[in-house]
Design a protein around this motif. Structure first.
Motif, PDB file in Angstrom:
ATOM      1  N   ILE A 123      -3.185  -3.049 -11.212  1.00 18.22           N
ATOM      2  CA  ILE A 123      -4.407  -2.942 -10.403  1.00 18.22           C
ATOM      3  C   ILE A 123      -5.546  -2.525 -11.332  1.00 18.22           C
ATOM      4  CG2 ILE A 123      -4.034  -0.548  -9.739  1.00 18.22           C
ATOM      5  CD1 ILE A 123      -5.004  -1.464  -6.931  1.00 18.22           C
TER       6      ILE A 123
ATOM      7  N   ASN B  35     -11.046  -5.310  -5.109  1.00 21.92           N
ATOM      8  CA  ASN B  35      -9.790  -4.847  -4.529  1.00 21.92           C
ATOM      9  C   ASN B  35      -9.990  -3.458  -3.930  1.00 21.92           C
ATOM     10  OD1 ASN B  35      -9.646  -2.989  -6.673  1.00 21.92           O
ATOM     11  ND2 ASN B  35      -8.525  -4.468  -7.937  1.00 21.92           N
TER      12      ASN B  35
ATOM     13  N   GLN C 173      -1.556  -0.670  -1.142  1.00 23.79           N
ATOM     14  CA  GLN C 173      -1.147  -1.030  -2.496  1.00 23.79           C
ATOM     15  C   GLN C 173       0.375  -1.125  -2.592  1.00 23.79           C
ATOM     16  OE1 GLN C 173      -2.580  -1.745  -5.333  1.00 23.79           O
ATOM     17  NE2 GLN C 173      -0.906  -1.391  -6.781  1.00 23.79           N
TER      18      GLN C 173
ATOM     19  N   GLY D 193      -1.530  -4.869  -5.884  1.00 21.15           N
ATOM     20  CA  GLY D 193      -2.777  -5.490  -6.293  1.00 21.15           C
ATOM     21  C   GLY D 193      -3.883  -5.225  -5.293  1.00 21.15           C
TER      22      GLY D 193
END
Lengths: 123, 504, 99, 142, 498
Positions: B74, B136, B189, B194
């Protein structure tokens, strides 16, 4: 029965000695006595290790003059002895530092009873 | 080569420029002219950088900056899609206006410690643009929390006991919400490694209802505080002790908008229309929003302090955005997204007006405002325009979003929400009309001469008022906000269709 | 407090006794401590370190680093006492000077 | 100033005993390879004999080992240990690898000599430290 | 000399410490320079050793040339190397910081201080890099003794605190010693690698149960794991500033590291260890809440930080108890992050006290005007303690929450979230005082802080620079946390992470 117990009775005694030391630290209010209890704990542990080094029919781990080298079971295990030399010295050193602190505490507070000292200190 | 590097990483520069500016402002302590120059330069620079991304996005492309890894799997990832750019354009554009206004306002108020103010303001803007462009959930959360912290010094800027206790309240609400949001984000997550925003959502099929419901509620609680959803709104009126430009920032540009924007991201890009419809979570959120709209409007009626009345108005108006996000039909999404823009221009106008009145006449209560329209006609004209927009008058920008929202409610098969919209329009007439009436026709013993605020206060509010008028007539004027909203809504719904089609 | 501690410690004593049966019995010739590691000390110490006394061989050579640590502990204790008590002397002197 | 313990009996006893203490300490140190003993025991015995004289004959009789000198002794003694270990590094061995020291003997003997060296260091270190601690705890000024 | 880097890490401070009481006869300034040099040597050696370990695998260094189970070995794996770098870095930083602090002390006392400081460093480093459980005990005692004395040098209150610490700390070390005694009794070995090979078939032995219990209690006391933390608040709040800056930053962490090393690498986290980990997890969760609430109740800044340390050490314990990859990442990262953060906070506390004599929170009014850079570092550190992005503290919390959710421990998730809020309560109280409260004129005690500083505006550079380095380090660690994990921490797990 007795033989079965005989191999372990040392451990029991050592455990009791250890717990006497722990009880001493918890139960006494005198700081010096607590320090002594600490030494009891350290003695218990030293005995524990030394007990591990024992072998039936063995002698001190110093090579006998003229003896054949390499008869393992003729000598006690030297490792616990070595370790405990270290542990003894550590115990002595700690006691020394502890005493030095107690000396200073006694000079400042005039008492070694923990409640008195703490009461004075928190003011 | 260098040009390419610059161009590809534009989202990153857009975020960084004001952070760097904040550092420079802190270094230029005790040199007011220098730090205000830096503020203006950064504001204009930021706006230009964001603006350069507009043609690309309108052409259907996505501007992405190189991801900076934050944790395995991430990264700190910035991406300008239609919805993100909408918010980024809005906040960076309004920063320019607010900066001009701030300089005028802060110089008049003489607080004496503005360095921290300008620096925090710059950090806030970085965070707002970061939220807008986050690709994200982690990136979103990082900037969301930065925004929380950077706003705190602004709220307590006056350093009076009320300001400090207001700041405390603000922190209690927002930090608690931040922790709940953190749990939700981490959970997402874990469920979907991701946690990259995807139009139409990425959670479908990865998590089943009981857990899903809890997660959604965590998101509502986490974002709801900033978006001032009704039981969680209480910090917002208290935070009105802050200087007026800060209130403008809180309400129009960054903070509460970040919460509302978050709802659009969560419903459209994390859960997705299908999942929300299946589980009825969308309706739950919609009912919360509707309740907030009505109750907040009623509360606003009872407030005498102008800024607090505006604050409750904001609480109500923000829930329009949330409602749009919750109904999640094409029209409601367009309405919700466009309402971010619409409300921003209208509310910033109103706050600027309140600030200008305060600086010029030191009046802050509605009951004292008799005849003020004759003293400050331009200011009150702008105010009238803004309040008409909030009410939902055609040809002012608020109408566009409300119309779309109404259609969206019908599309979703919940005509009841149209009634809510109408009721809210009536109520907002109820709390704005007395002000306007008093301003122009109120009886007062004072002799009033024409005496406007000084130019640096006046021009920004006139500008924003004009913009809200122009956008009401031509919603696509200038920065194509309406077009962006439509593109974003289409992408969410279209991918939902594809997903649904694939499922069969 | 004391009584609670006593009961707790009695329980602990029970635990120690209970677990002691998994330890090698005293004087066991085949206990792990006797069978692993230590045979080399007994067999090779003289040959490898030139010491007849195996404890010395282990202490000063095989595990000489422990002994360095041990000496350092003693040294640390000495310096500790100095730091603790010298400061006291100085304080006292200051106090006296103050009067 | 503390009261002297010095009485004829004590003085005589000390005169007779202390030389043997010292001799015994050296014996324990040197003979550590062959019998129970070694640096610690030797150090403690040395410290004890000095402290004994010190206690019986008064504060001024310290044979030059007062608290400050004792610190230096302790520090030098302990450093001898570490130093011998470091010396081994220069001849390509690991730390404390006495076998590599260039003493012109076969390896076990070199190791034995190295051991003797560090035991000497330990003796000095322990002696110094004990004198320091004892002096501090009995409140003796230098 | 590069072949001996693992030994040099420890030997450099240790051997030089032995010389300092002699050197102090020559010059106190010389002592300072030599001490700093030795810390520097130690730091560079640990970096070299870590690089080697990362590039070529574990580095075994045999003392006296004796192979492993017979002699003592140092093992530099990425975990040990990383910890060594952390500890020696702090040692170097704080020894520089300590310079002005000692300036008015007599030369001899300075000499003793630096000696014990280096011995403390050597002891902690020895614990970190050793591959032998008994050697670990010896170095644990060196570091503890030095720490007791250094704490006691803070005055008579500190002496009482230090003595209580000595009692409980020595008892803890004894428990640890007995614990490894049990392991020795059933395996006959003291070498960690050897033990880890011998133990698996013996894991259902009742002796292992006792051994695990004793080791967890022993090291748990040393790392101040709730409810064994009793010694910590007094010791931390009365010790002199540079000492506590170092001790609070790394000492408890080294014990946490030792616990992690023994439970995961020697005992492989199987058998009775999993039960111990469960208990530890719940204790840690309780401790987090307890520590945070106690911190809120404190009026003394130092004491507040001390209770905050209790809570934060429990974060580490919580991560260790989760026993999954993410939880361990969280724990290891928090060891690093909390060291930097708490080190920074205690240095700030010490500097503020040194410069202005202020310890109580309500006297922090307007501190931001007097020490803007120091308080800036304080704010970053406070945000990191609360766990707000993009500071370092956020990322360790991120992994802890991730790990807790992965193992379905929702209670821990709630505790972690709640503790952040509680932490925010007590840190924002100070920020409020330092930045946003106007001084109430005429009230006693508050006037003090607003008086113009006698010795000027900020601190001496030698005190300020370490604080600023740590402040910037908190931000850098936050942004680079992924680098830390992929390049270092993933090799520090007992299993393959990715």
């Amino acid at each position: 029965m007795l033989t079965a117990v005989a191999g372990y009775i040392n451990f029991w005694l050592i455990a009791i000695l250890l717990l006497v030391g722990v009880y001493g630290i918890i139960a006494t209010e005198n700081l010096l006595k607590k320090l002594m209890a600490l030494n009891v704990i350290s003695v218990a542990i030293i005995l524990f290790y030394l007990n591990l080094g024992q072998k039936a029919g063995s002698t001190v781990p110093i090579l006998l003059p003229g003896a054949e080298v390499g008869v393992v079971n003729a000598y006690a295990n030297p490792l616990p002895h070595t370790l405990m030399l270290t542990a003894i010295v550590v115990g002595v050193a700690t006691t020394g530092v502890g005493l030095a602190m107690l000396y200073k505490i006694y000079h400042r507070y005039g008492s070694l009873e923990e409640p008195d000292v703490l009461k004075e200190m928190r003011q | 080569m260098i040009v390419d590097f610059f161009l590809t990483n534009r989202p990153l520069w857009a975020v960084l420029i004001s952070l760097v500016a904040a550092g420079l402002i802190l270094l230029s302590d005790r040199r007011p002219n220098l730090r205000e120059t830096i503020t203006m330069l950064a504001a204009v620079g930021k706006f230009v950088i964001v603006l350069t991304m507009l043609p690309d996005v309108l052409a259907g492309q996505v501007v992405e900056s190189a991801p900076l890894k934050l944790a395995p799997g991430i990264s700190l990832h910035l991406r300008a899609d239609a919805l993100g750019l909408l918010f980024a354009l809005l906040s960076s554009g309004l920063w320019v206006v607010t900066s001009v206004y701030s300089i005028g306002y802060m110089r008049s108020m003489k607080y004496g410690h503005e360095t921290g103010y300008y620096a925090s303001f710059a950090v806030c803007l970085s965070a707002a643009v970061g939220i807008a462009l986050a690709a994200n959930l982690l990136t979103f959360f990082v900037f969301y929390e930065i925004l929380t912290i950077a706003t705190y010094p602004l709220v307590v800027h006056a350093r009076t006991p009320e300001a400090v206790s207001g700041g405390r309240k603000y922190l209690v609400y927002t930090l608690t919400a931040g922790q709940l949001l953190l749990i939700a984000v981490v959970w997402a997550q874990v469920v979907a490694p991701g946690a990259e925003f995807r139009p139409g959502g990425f959670l479908a099929g990865r998590i089943t209802p009981p857990a899903l419901d809890i997660m959604f509620i965590l998101f509502i609680l986490g974002l709801g505080v900033k978006a001032a959803i009704m039981p969680l709104h209480d910090w917002l009126p208290t935070a009105m002790v802050a200087p007026t430009p800060v209130s403008a920032l809180l309400h129009a540009v960054a903070v509460v908008k970040a919460g509302a924007f978050g709802f659009l991201r969560i419903t459209g890009y994390v859960f997705g229309p299908e999942l929300l419809k299946e589980t009825n979570l969308g309706s739950l959120l919609a009912w919360i929003a509707a309740l907030t709209i009505i109750v907040a409007s009623l509360r606003a009626l009872a407030e005498d302090n102008l800024k607090r009345r505006l604050a409750y108005s904001t609480v109500g108006q923000l829930s329009y955005v949330v409602l749009g996000a919750a109904l999640i039909t094409p029209m409601s999404l367009v309405g919700g997204m466009f309402h971010i823009v619409a409300h921003a221009f209208m509310k910033i106008t109103l706050f600027f007006c309140a600030g200008a009145i305060y600086v010029t006449t030191h009046k802050e209560n509605v009951s004292e405002m008799d005849g003020i329209g004759r003293q400050m006609p331009l200011t009150m004209g702008a105010f009238t325009l803004g309040s008409l927009g909030i009410v939902g008058m055609p040809f002012v920008v608020g109408f566009v979003s409300k119309w779309n929202l109404g259609l969206g409610a019908l599309q979703a098969g919940h005509p009841i929400f149209v009634a809510v919209l109408v009721a809210s329009a009536l109520l907002s007439t109820g709390y704005f009309f007395p002000i306007v009436y008093k301003a122009y026709f109120g009886q007062t013993r004072e002799t009033y001469s024409r005496h406007e605020a000084k130019p640096s206060l006046l021009y920004p509010l006139v500008l924003t008022a004009l913009v809200s008028l122009v956008l009401g007539i031509m919603p696509n004027f200038g920065l194509s906000f309406y077009q962006l909203a439509k593109m974003a809504a289409k992408s969410i719904i279209a991918s939902g269709m594809v997903l649904a089609g694939g499922g069969q | 407090m004391k009584k609670v501690a006593l009961i707790l410690l009695l329980l602990l004593a029970g635990l120690f006794i209970y677990t002691s049966f998994d330890l090698p019995p005293t004087n066991d010739l085949n206990s792990p401590p006797a069978a692993h590691v230590s045979p080399r000390y007994i067999e090779m110490a003289h040959e490898e370190t030139g010491a007849v006394n195996m404890v010395t061989a282990v202490l000063a050579d095989y595990r000489g680093y422990d002994t360095l640590g041990e000496t350092t502990v003693i040294f640390t204790a000495g310096i500790s006492c100095l730091l603790i008590l010298e400061a006291r002397r100085k304080q006292k002197r200051n106090k006296r000077g103050g009067r | 100033m503390r009261e002297r313990y010095g009485t004829t009996i004590l003085d005589t006893a000390i005169r007779l005993l202390v030389p043997f203490y010292l001799l015994y300490a050296v014996y324990v140190l040197v003979h550590g390879h062959y019998s129970p003993g070694g640096g610690f025991q030797a150090g403690v015995t040395l410290a004890a004999s000095i402290l004994l004289v010190n206690m019986v004959q008064g504060d001024e009789v310290t044979w030059g080992v007062n608290k400050q000198t004792a610190v230096i002794l302790a520090s030098i003694g302990t450093f001898i240990y570490a130093g011998i270990g470091i010396l081994a590094l220069f001849w390509g061995g690991n730390f404390l690898d006495y076998g590599v020291l260039p003493l012109g003997e076969i390896e076990p003997k070199v190791r034995a000599l190295g051991t003797l060296g560090i035991e000497t260091g330990v003796t000095l270190g322990v002696m110094g430290t004990f004198i320091v601690i004892f002096n501090l705890l009995t409140g003796r000024e230098e | 000399m590069t072949a001996h880097l693992p030994a040099l890490i420890v030997i450099s401070p240790l051997a030089i410490a032995l010389l300092l009481p002699v050197l102090v006869r020559l010059s106190a300034e010389l002592v300072r320079v030599v001490a700093i040099t030795s810390a520097l040597i130690s730091f560079t050696s640990s970096i070299g050793a870590l690089k080697y370990a990362l590039a070529k695998g574990n580095w075994h260094y045999f003392f006296g040339g004796w192979p492993a189970p017979w002699g003592i070995e140092y093992v530099i794996d990425p975990l040990a190397g990383g910890m060594a770098v952390l500890v020696s870095f702090f040692s170097l930083l704080v020894i520089i910081y300590a310079g002005p602090y000692l300036v008015n002390k007599p030369a001899r006392e300075k000499g003793y201080f630096y000696t014990l400081y280096l011995l403390l460093t050597a002891g902690l480093l020895g614990i970190v890099v050793t591959g032998d459980v008994f050697n670990l005990y010896v170095f644990l005692e060196i570091s503890s003794l030095a720490a007791y004395a250094l704490i006691a040098s803070g005055g008579h209150r500190a002496t009482v605190a230090a003595f209580r610490y000595l009692l409980i700390g020595t008892a803890a070390a004894s428990f640890y010693l007995l614990g490894i005694g049990y392991l020795y009794a059933i395996t006959g070995s003291l070498n960690m690698a050897d033990l880890s090979e011998l133990l698996p078939p013996l894991m259902d032995s009742r002796a292992v149960v006792i051994a695990v219990a004793l080791i967890v209690i022993g090291l748990g006391i040393k790392m101040a794991l709730f409810p064994l933390h009793g010694w910590l608040p007094d010791a931390y709040s009365y010790a002199p500033a540079p000492v506590i800056g170092f001790i609070a930053a790394v000492m408890a962490k080294v014990s946490a590291y030792a616990l992690y090393r023994v439970l995961y690498f020697v005992l492989k986290a199987t058998g009775p260890v999993s039960l111990a980990l469960d208990v530890m997890g719940w204790m840690a969760a309780a401790g987090i809440l307890f520590g945070s609430i106690m911190a809120i109740l404190q009026r003394d800044f130092w004491r507040m930080l001390a209770y905050s340390s209790v809570a934060q050490m429990c974060y580490i314990a919580l991560g260790i108890s989760l026993a999954n990859t993410m939880g361990l990442f969280g724990a290891l990262l928090h060891i690093l992050n909390h060291a930097v953060t708490k080190g920074c906070l205690f240095l700030v506390a010490g500097s503020v006290n040194w410069q202005t004599g202020v310890r109580e929170i309500h006297r922090f009014v307007k501190m931001s005007r007097r020490m803007p850079l120091t308080m800036g570092a304080f704010i970053i550190a406070a945000l990191s303690m609360i766990g707000l992005p993009p500071t370092a503290g956020f990322f360790s919390k991120w992994y802890l929450v991730l790990g807790a959710i992965q193992s379905g421990a929702w209670a821990f998730v709630i505790v972690l979230a709640l503790s952040s809020l509680l932490t925010a309560v007590y840190f924002f109280r100070i920020i409020e005082h330092a930045y946003f409260k106007e001084p109430l004129k005429g009230k006693d005690g508050q006037r003090h802080a607003t008086e113009p500083a006698k010795e000027g505006w900020e601190l001496y550079p030698t005190m300020l620079v370490p604080i600023l380095i740590l402040g910037i380090g908190i931000l850098a660690l936050g942004i680079l946390s992924e680098q830390v994990i992929t390049h270092l921490l993933q090799f520090a797990l007992p299993w393959r992470a990715f």
